[in-house]
Scaffold this motif. Structure first.
Motif, PDB file in Angstrom:
ATOM      1  N   GLN A  63      -5.040  17.284  -2.938  1.00 27.86           N
ATOM      2  CA  GLN A  63      -6.101  18.662  -3.908  1.00 27.86           C
ATOM      3  C   GLN A  63      -5.299  19.568  -4.817  1.00 27.86           C
ATOM      4  O   GLN A  63      -5.222  19.857  -5.611  1.00 27.86           O
ATOM      5  N   LEU A  64      -4.496  19.977  -3.003  1.00 27.03           N
ATOM      6  CA  LEU A  64      -3.736  21.292  -3.543  1.00 27.03           C
ATOM      7  C   LEU A  64      -2.432  20.413  -4.806  1.00 27.03           C
ATOM      8  O   LEU A  64      -1.965  21.554  -5.183  1.00 27.03           O
ATOM      9  N   ALA A  65      -2.372  19.453  -4.620  1.00 23.26           N
ATOM     10  CA  ALA A  65      -0.675  18.790  -5.432  1.00 23.26           C
ATOM     11  C   ALA A  65      -2.329  18.578  -6.995  1.00 23.26           C
ATOM     12  O   ALA A  65      -0.934  19.369  -8.132  1.00 23.26           O
ATOM     13  N   GLY A  66      -3.013  18.224  -7.138  1.00 27.43           N
ATOM     14  CA  GLY A  66      -3.615  19.110  -8.273  1.00 27.43           C
ATOM     15  C   GLY A  66      -2.826  19.986  -8.918  1.00 27.43           C
ATOM     16  O   GLY A  66      -3.826  20.641 -10.151  1.00 27.43           O
TER      17      GLY A  66
ATOM     18  N   HIS B 203       0.940  -1.105   0.100  1.00 25.23           N
ATOM     19  CA  HIS B 203       0.111   0.185   0.018  1.00 25.23           C
ATOM     20  C   HIS B 203       1.516   1.399  -0.159  1.00 25.23           C
ATOM     21  O   HIS B 203       0.555   1.785  -0.840  1.00 25.23           O
ATOM     22  N   SER B 204       2.033   1.387   0.884  1.00 22.03           N
ATOM     23  CA  SER B 204       2.978   2.398   0.905  1.00 22.03           C
ATOM     24  C   SER B 204       3.813   2.756  -0.571  1.00 22.03           C
ATOM     25  O   SER B 204       3.575   3.718  -0.554  1.00 22.03           O
ATOM     26  N   ARG B 205       3.802   1.782  -1.267  1.00 19.50           N
ATOM     27  CA  ARG B 205       4.636   2.195  -1.871  1.00 19.50           C
ATOM     28  C   ARG B 205       3.897   2.495  -3.428  1.00 19.50           C
ATOM     29  O   ARG B 205       3.641   3.001  -3.578  1.00 19.50           O
ATOM     30  N   PHE B 206       1.963   2.042  -3.395  1.00 24.43           N
ATOM     31  CA  PHE B 206       1.644   2.278  -4.398  1.00 24.43           C
ATOM     32  C   PHE B 206       1.222   3.967  -4.138  1.00 24.43           C
ATOM     33  O   PHE B 206       1.360   4.826  -5.001  1.00 24.43           O
ATOM     34  N   MET B 207       1.083   4.257  -2.475  1.00 24.28           N
ATOM     35  CA  MET B 207       1.055   5.685  -1.736  1.00 24.28           C
ATOM     36  C   MET B 207       1.933   6.238  -2.587  1.00 24.28           C
ATOM     37  O   MET B 207       2.379   7.769  -2.558  1.00 24.28           O
ATOM     38  N   ALA B 208       3.344   6.020  -2.473  1.00 20.66           N
ATOM     39  CA  ALA B 208       4.697   6.847  -2.901  1.00 20.66           C
ATOM     40  C   ALA B 208       4.408   7.282  -4.113  1.00 20.66           C
ATOM     41  O   ALA B 208       4.876   8.187  -4.713  1.00 20.66           O
ATOM     42  N   ARG B 209       3.642   5.949  -5.225  1.00 18.38           N
ATOM     43  CA  ARG B 209       4.008   6.680  -6.160  1.00 18.38           C
ATOM     44  C   ARG B 209       2.978   7.872  -7.088  1.00 18.38           C
ATOM     45  O   ARG B 209       3.312   8.370  -7.837  1.00 18.38           O
ATOM     46  N   THR B 210       1.927   7.462  -6.143  1.00 19.22           N
ATOM     47  CA  THR B 210       0.776   8.971  -6.250  1.00 19.22           C
ATOM     48  C   THR B 210       0.698   9.890  -5.231  1.00 19.22           C
ATOM     49  O   THR B 210       0.577  10.799  -5.826  1.00 19.22           O
ATOM     50  N   GLU B 211       1.457  10.071  -4.645  1.00 19.92           N
ATOM     51  CA  GLU B 211       1.952  11.096  -3.615  1.00 19.92           C
ATOM     52  C   GLU B 211       2.414  12.379  -4.886  1.00 19.92           C
ATOM     53  O   GLU B 211       3.230  12.659  -5.798  1.00 19.92           O
ATOM     54  N   GLY B 212       1.264  13.627  -3.815  1.00 23.01           N
ATOM     55  CA  GLY B 212       1.558  15.001  -4.904  1.00 23.01           C
ATOM     56  C   GLY B 212       1.613  14.952  -7.105  1.00 23.01           C
ATOM     57  O   GLY B 212       1.872  16.035  -7.332  1.00 23.01           O
ATOM     58  N   SER B 213       0.504  13.925  -7.240  1.00 21.47           N
ATOM     59  CA  SER B 213       0.314  14.297  -8.313  1.00 21.47           C
ATOM     60  C   SER B 213      -1.185  14.431  -8.215  1.00 21.47           C
ATOM     61  O   SER B 213      -1.594  13.792  -9.272  1.00 21.47           O
ATOM     62  N   GLY B 214      -2.118  14.735  -7.898  1.00 23.00           N
ATOM     63  CA  GLY B 214      -3.425  15.527  -7.742  1.00 23.00           C
ATOM     64  C   GLY B 214      -4.115  13.729  -7.602  1.00 23.00           C
ATOM     65  O   GLY B 214      -5.182  13.848  -7.897  1.00 23.00           O
ATOM     66  N   ILE B 215      -3.509  12.693  -7.043  1.00 24.57           N
ATOM     67  CA  ILE B 215      -4.350  11.374  -6.757  1.00 24.57           C
ATOM     68  C   ILE B 215      -4.967  10.967  -5.397  1.00 24.57           C
ATOM     69  O   ILE B 215      -4.074  11.092  -5.299  1.00 24.57           O
ATOM     70  N   SER B 216      -5.930  10.719  -5.408  1.00 23.12           N
ATOM     71  CA  SER B 216      -6.564  10.324  -4.719  1.00 23.12           C
ATOM     72  C   SER B 216      -6.908   8.598  -4.529  1.00 23.12           C
ATOM     73  O   SER B 216      -7.748   8.215  -5.654  1.00 23.12           O
TER      74      SER B 216
ATOM     75  N   GLY C 285      -6.223  27.464  -4.902  1.00 19.06           N
ATOM     76  CA  GLY C 285      -5.251  27.013  -4.413  1.00 19.06           C
ATOM     77  C   GLY C 285      -4.038  27.653  -2.615  1.00 19.06           C
ATOM     78  O   GLY C 285      -4.578  27.315  -1.909  1.00 19.06           O
ATOM     79  N   ALA C 286      -5.342  29.187  -2.959  1.00 22.02           N
ATOM     80  CA  ALA C 286      -4.290  29.561  -1.645  1.00 22.02           C
ATOM     81  C   ALA C 286      -5.867  29.068  -0.278  1.00 22.02           C
ATOM     82  O   ALA C 286      -5.021  29.835   0.473  1.00 22.02           O
ATOM     83  N   ILE C 287      -6.900  29.534  -1.073  1.00 25.12           N
ATOM     84  CA  ILE C 287      -8.486  28.889   0.185  1.00 25.12           C
ATOM     85  C   ILE C 287      -7.880  27.726   0.479  1.00 25.12           C
ATOM     86  O   ILE C 287      -8.051  27.339   1.816  1.00 25.12           O
ATOM     87  N   LEU C 288      -7.463  26.908  -0.570  1.00 24.18           N
ATOM     88  CA  LEU C 288      -7.381  25.364   0.033  1.00 24.18           C
ATOM     89  C   LEU C 288      -6.084  25.228   1.019  1.00 24.18           C
ATOM     90  O   LEU C 288      -5.911  24.926   1.728  1.00 24.18           O
ATOM     91  N   ARG C 289      -4.877  26.210   0.722  1.00 23.62           N
ATOM     92  CA  ARG C 289      -3.519  26.138   1.663  1.00 23.62           C
ATOM     93  C   ARG C 289      -4.384  27.083   3.133  1.00 23.62           C
ATOM     94  O   ARG C 289      -3.502  26.295   3.603  1.00 23.62           O
ATOM     95  N   ASP C 290      -5.358  27.458   2.907  1.00 29.46           N
ATOM     96  CA  ASP C 290      -5.341  27.970   4.781  1.00 29.46           C
ATOM     97  C   ASP C 290      -6.567  26.835   5.624  1.00 29.46           C
ATOM     98  O   ASP C 290      -5.943  27.016   6.541  1.00 29.46           O
TER      99      ASP C 290
END
Length: 673
Positions: free
Chosen positions: A443-446, A247-260, A338-343
């Motif tokens: 979502q912010l990464a997306g 699971h963690s290997r796949f999650m690392a594969r999608t991290e930062g890609s805007g994919i959940s 993005g600004a709203i989401l960062r807040d």
């Protein structure tokens, strides 16, 4: 299952010639008598050395044997003159239940052969000299129990043992080593009389190894069930680790890609299977859509773009201007979202930190109240100390709220239960908060990925608008390339996700099978046969203590613990509550009791027992005589070897009328050959 020691032979080469000793052993009661410092310990320790059991006593094999076999031996008893040992070895003839006789040889000191080698000669090479086949095995290193060339692997098969694999503290499994069983069969003088299993080594990190050794020796069915339960639990933990890793290997594969990833827990959960709630989601604007929908939309756009010929800048200039306005508007929206989401992420992080702080405070409160509950059970009065502050914010309460006699106060146990409920609630809040926070980060990464793509689009459109009208539109060419890359990337991710689901489905199915098997293991602690064996051991133990003149207290309060099978007085360790001489009697009674149970029931006891200098702590003559009688009576079908420095005359009187093999060492054990 039988192991009988038939004959012991010691040899040492010196500048003054060959020295040695031959000690016929045989069955029944065997008594080896020698004056102190005359070689009795040399003989006993050499038996352990020949069997490769030095780790019961020491980590270094040669340290087990005495100096007479290792360094120097006394060749003149009158002057105590010594001569150096150049080369020495021990040979031990043994037999089993199949009447198979072999001779073990291990070198203490040799220029070419290590003490890590034991030679097995298949025949009675000591008592019937001849030519017999032999083979060498290693001992005292990893694999001695598991490798086909390991000596203890061979010895276990020779005895008829199948040593179990046991769960260890670090999550792996380890075999029950012979050195962990033999403290119940062999008591060495210097360390063995400190208590039952005093020579137990712990190098394997196996939990409850004392208990496991007794269960194995008595062949208790509860031991097999418990080991099976622990084996299944260990396999469940292994499956869970595989799940987490996959699971963690796949999650690392999608991290930062805007994919959940939706519907897949971070660890195995009962009843989980791939279904409609499992899927990949892509962050689009301020929401989520399935990745498969993104692929379909991208394919439709690519098909539309491919269906028309690439046009020049002049032909599409008005369209490019419209696209640029849309791209600029989209870029602005993305920045705002993005600004709203960062807040929101910052607020969520603060809330999560507050929850973690509350959990830490609750943990402190719980420890405090549990300590108070313990003290109150012991008769202390400390509850008043807990009522002077607010249980939520921990500020000191004003006296107007406390009053002189507060009414309807929660009890300590009610407070503990309330705090536990709060802990459960805040743990759930923390888990939900982390999931939401992780989704918002994706979502912010997306948004960032979309912002980057929009900026690239704006650059291409502006380039087109400033290019000559006759050349092809860069945006129209790039659009097709980007769409193909996007489709390939997402389709590759979907394939990997399908593979992930298949792998996790296999793990979940395997875990479900293990849980089912675990549920089918009987919950009862002991079978009828187990209880009969334990009761037989208890009766033998108590009867022997009566015979040995056990004097610390009456036997009515003696029992064997159901937790570790060791003797208890009420709920206290028996040996911690009695005199030193009675502690020795307890060891006699317990180990001979194990031998006697093997004569009544089918067990893994090999039928032999060795006591080195059993008359410790000045045990009475009447007690020692009773030990000799008991050992003789129950060694008829097995073997009990007693090594003692008891004076010859009283020892002979104690042995009178008993079937016994007596070896009286005159002078030093090692004599010129």
């Amino acid at each position: 299952m039988t192991l009988k020691l038939e004959h012991l032979q010691l040899r040492a080469e010196t500048p003054r010639g060959l020295f040695g000793a031959d000690v016929p052993l045989g069955g029944g009661l065997v008594v080896l008598r020698a004056e102190n410092s005359r070689g009795k310990s040399t003989a006993v320790r050499s038996i352990l050395f020949a069997l490769g059991l030095e780790r019961m006593i020491t980590a270094k094999a040669s340290s087990l044997v005495t100096a007479a076999m290792r360094d120097t031996l006394i060749y003149d008893s009158a002057t105590k003159a010594e001569t150096p040992v150049r080369r020495s070895w021990v040979s031990l003839e043994i037999s089993n239940q199949n009447q198979e006789i072999v001779t073990l040889t291990r070198w203490v000191k040799d220029s070419t052969i290590s003490d890590g080698v034991i030679r097995v000669t298949h025949g009675p090479a000591l008592t019937s000299v001849g030519v017999y086949p032999s083979e060498d095995f290693f001992v005292g290193r990893g694999g001695s129990v598991t490798s086909p060339r390991g000596f203890h692997n061979w010895l276990a098969r020779f005895i008829g043992w199948e040593l179990p694999e046991l769960p260890a503290r670090d999550g792996r499994t380890a075999p029950l080593y012979m050195e962990q069983v033999f403290p119940l069969l062999f008591v060495e003088q210097k360390r063995g009389w400190a208590g039952i299993q005093a020579q137990m080594p712990y190098f394997s990190a196996v939990t409850d190894v004392r208990k496991r050794a007794i269960e194995f020796l008595l062949a208790l069915e509860i031991g097999g069930r418990e080991l099976r339960r622990q084996e299944l639990q260990a396999r469940l933990r292994s499956l869970d680790e595989q799940w987490k890793s996959t699971h963690s290997r796949f999650m690392a594969r999608t991290e930062g890609s805007g994919i959940s990833v939706a519907g897949i827990p971070a660890q195995i959960r009962p009843g989980w299977s791939p279904g409609v709630n499992v899927g990949l989601l892509a962050a689009v604007d301020d929401g989520w859509v399935p990745v498969t929908e993104q692929i379909r939309a991208a394919k439709a756009d690519l098909e539309a773009a491919t269906g028309r010929a690439a046009r020049s800048v002049g032909e599409v200039s008005s369209k490019i201007e419209g696209q640029l306005r849309e791209a600029l508007d989209r870029s602005t929206r993305i920045q705002e979202n993005g600004a709203i989401l960062r807040d929101e992420i910052l607020r969520d992080q603060e809330e999560l930190a507050a929850i973690e702080g509350r959990l830490n405070a609750l943990a402190d409160d719980l420890r405090q109240y549990q300590d108070v509950a313990t003290l109150e059970r012991l008769g202390a009065h400390t509850a008043a100390d807990l009522r002077s502050d607010c249980p939520v914010c921990h500020r000191e309460l004003p006296e107007t709220l406390l009053g002189s006699e507060p009414a309807n106060l929660m009890s300590i146990q009610d407070s503990i239960n309330y705090i536990k409920q709060q802990v459960e609630l805040f743990n759930a809040m923390e888990q939900d908060g982390r999931r939401v926070l992780e989704a918002k980060r994706e979502q912010l990464a997306g948004f960032r990925a979309e912002a980057s793509a929009t900026r690239s689009l704006i650059r291409r459109l502006r380039t087109d608008l400033t290019s000559p009208n006759s050349i092809l539109s860069e945006e129209e060419v790039a659009e097709r390339i980007i769409l193909r890359q996007k489709i390939e990337k997402l389709e590759r991710l979907v394939e990997e996700f399908d593979t992930l689901q298949a792998q996790l489905d296999r793990l979940a199915s395997a875990a479900e099978s293990l849980r089912q098997e675990l549920s089918e293991i009987p919950k009862d602690r002991f079978t009828d046969l187990d209880e009969k064996k334990i009761e037989a051991l208890r009766r033998s133990f108590v009867k022997q203590l009566q015979e040995y003149d056990f004097g610390s207290f009456s036997d009515e309060r003696l029992r064997l613990s159901a937790d570790d099978y060791l003797p208890r007085r009420d709920d206290f360790d028996l040996q911690a509550d009695i005199s030193a001489s009675d502690s020795i009697r307890v060891i006699w009674a317990y180990l001979i009791g194990l031998l006697e149970v093997s004569g009544q029931y089918n067990t893994n006891h090999p039928g032999f027992l060795v006591f080195d200098e059993p008359r410790q702590q000045s045990a009475k003559d009447v007690s020692f005589a009773a030990l000799l009688r008991r050992a003789s009576a129950h060694a008829a079908s097995g073997q009990v070897i007693l090594a003692t420095s008891e004076k010859l005359e009283p020892l002979s009187e104690m042995l009178q009328g008993l079937p016994v093999v007596m070896h009286d060492v005159a002078g030093y054990l090692l004599q010129p050959i």
